[in-house]
Motif scaffolding. Sequence first.
Motif, mmCIF file in Angstrom:
data_model
loop_
_atom_site.group_PDB
_atom_site.id
_atom_site.type_symbol
_atom_site.label_atom_id
_atom_site.label_comp_id
_atom_site.label_asym_id
_atom_site.label_seq_id
_atom_site.Cartn_x
_atom_site.Cartn_y
_atom_site.Cartn_z
ATOM 1 N N LEU A 23 0.857 -1.188 0.000
ATOM 2 C CA LEU A 23 0.000 0.000 0.000
ATOM 3 C C LEU A 23 0.889 1.232 0.000
ATOM 4 O O LEU A 23 1.909 1.257 0.688
ATOM 5 C CB LEU A 23 -0.894 0.012 1.235
ATOM 6 C CG LEU A 23 -1.745 -1.242 1.474
ATOM 7 C CD1 LEU A 23 -2.308 -1.251 2.876
ATOM 8 C CD2 LEU A 23 -2.871 -1.317 0.450
ATOM 9 N N GLN A 24 0.508 2.244 -0.753
ATOM 10 C CA GLN A 24 1.341 3.435 -0.747
ATOM 11 C C GLN A 24 0.554 4.732 -0.608
ATOM 12 O O GLN A 24 1.121 5.753 -0.236
ATOM 13 C CB GLN A 24 2.230 3.496 -1.981
ATOM 14 C CG GLN A 24 1.509 3.546 -3.310
ATOM 15 C CD GLN A 24 2.489 3.541 -4.482
ATOM 16 O OE1 GLN A 24 2.940 2.490 -4.919
ATOM 17 N NE2 GLN A 24 2.823 4.716 -4.980
ATOM 18 N N LYS A 25 -0.716 4.699 -0.904
ATOM 19 C CA LYS A 25 -1.490 5.932 -0.835
ATOM 20 C C LYS A 25 -2.363 5.970 0.407
ATOM 21 O O LYS A 25 -2.952 4.951 0.789
ATOM 22 C CB LYS A 25 -2.373 6.061 -2.074
ATOM 23 C CG LYS A 25 -1.604 6.167 -3.374
ATOM 24 C CD LYS A 25 -2.545 6.254 -4.550
ATOM 25 C CE LYS A 25 -1.775 6.317 -5.867
ATOM 26 N NZ LYS A 25 -2.688 6.336 -7.034
ATOM 27 N N GLY A 48 12.698 8.138 1.090
ATOM 28 C CA GLY A 48 14.005 8.105 0.446
ATOM 29 C C GLY A 48 14.816 6.911 0.851
ATOM 30 O O GLY A 48 15.794 6.567 0.188
ATOM 31 N N ALA A 49 14.448 6.266 1.940
ATOM 32 C CA ALA A 49 15.179 5.077 2.371
ATOM 33 C C ALA A 49 14.879 3.933 1.411
ATOM 34 O O ALA A 49 13.833 3.883 0.784
ATOM 35 C CB ALA A 49 14.762 4.704 3.783
ATOM 36 N N GLY A 97 15.561 0.172 -6.453
ATOM 37 C CA GLY A 97 15.539 0.590 -5.061
ATOM 38 C C GLY A 97 14.331 1.453 -4.782
ATOM 39 O O GLY A 97 13.447 1.595 -5.613
ATOM 40 N N GLY A 98 14.278 2.039 -3.604
ATOM 41 C CA GLY A 98 13.179 2.918 -3.266
ATOM 42 C C GLY A 98 12.042 2.192 -2.581
ATOM 43 O O GLY A 98 12.023 0.968 -2.503
ATOM 44 N N PRO A 99 11.068 2.933 -2.100
ATOM 45 C CA PRO A 99 10.025 2.347 -1.248
ATOM 46 C C PRO A 99 8.914 1.627 -1.973
ATOM 47 O O PRO A 99 8.101 0.973 -1.343
ATOM 48 C CB PRO A 99 9.474 3.585 -0.519
ATOM 49 C CG PRO A 99 9.685 4.713 -1.478
ATOM 50 C CD PRO A 99 10.972 4.397 -2.192
ATOM 51 N N TYR A 100 8.843 1.733 -3.278
ATOM 52 C CA TYR A 100 7.675 1.197 -3.970
ATOM 53 C C TYR A 100 7.982 0.010 -4.860
ATOM 54 O O TYR A 100 7.194 -0.348 -5.730
ATOM 55 C CB TYR A 100 6.973 2.302 -4.752
ATOM 56 C CG TYR A 100 6.589 3.480 -3.871
ATOM 57 C CD1 TYR A 100 7.022 4.769 -4.161
ATOM 58 C CD2 TYR A 100 5.827 3.280 -2.729
ATOM 59 C CE1 TYR A 100 6.690 5.835 -3.345
ATOM 60 C CE2 TYR A 100 5.492 4.335 -1.895
ATOM 61 C CZ TYR A 100 5.925 5.610 -2.218
ATOM 62 O OH TYR A 100 5.607 6.664 -1.401
#
Lengths: 112, 115
Positions: free
Chosen positions: A49-51, A96-97, B98-101
Amino acid sequence: SQELEQSPQSLIVQEGKNLTINCTSSKTLYGLYWYKQKYGEGLIFLMMLQKGGEEKSHEKITAKLDEKKQQSSLHITASQPSHAGIYLCGATVPAGANNLFFGTGTRLTVIP
Amino acid sequence: GAGVSQSPSNKVTEKGKDVELRCDPISGHTALYWYRQSLGQGLEFLIYFQGNSAPDKSGLPSDRFSAERTGGSVSTLTIQRTQQEDSAVYLCASSSGGGPYNEQFFGPGTRLTVL
């Protein structure tokens, strides 16, 4: 420091019952992931989930991310013995991680 | 391969010995991660590779731990002079970026026991 808190730590339910597992952070979550792990196996991806406000379902499992993107819940409907395992939420905090921080997990036991 | 593979699946070693753990990521995945899962600590990030370079080593617990990746593919995690507190399951994951998604696909892990 523990970024993600999961509750409950352990859950025992009768087959057919519904259940909810929660994952909470004091910081904004980016890319919230739910994984399932069985003993001796790797992590099996369930949902991402991202939103804020997003909700996804797969078979009898539904995951939601709240509007503030600080809490997610995983809901299983009509649980079955095959749902047993350890459920882990993971997220990237801060933005950003690249790596995932994980919650401590919820051990689910489903009694036939 | 079809998924992330790790070897060995189990490793028992004596305190003070060096060990090498191997990870074969999904073909074409540029990002590779090592995590450690131990009792009472949950799942902890160790190191992240993008290609052959490691922009984030912040999770390595001590200088006894090192990792390398060659050819943008296979990675090896080396633990020197193992200690009993190193006992854990070491998990490798890879993703297409990479990255969060980008979903991270996990291997089955290597269970390390230090006697």
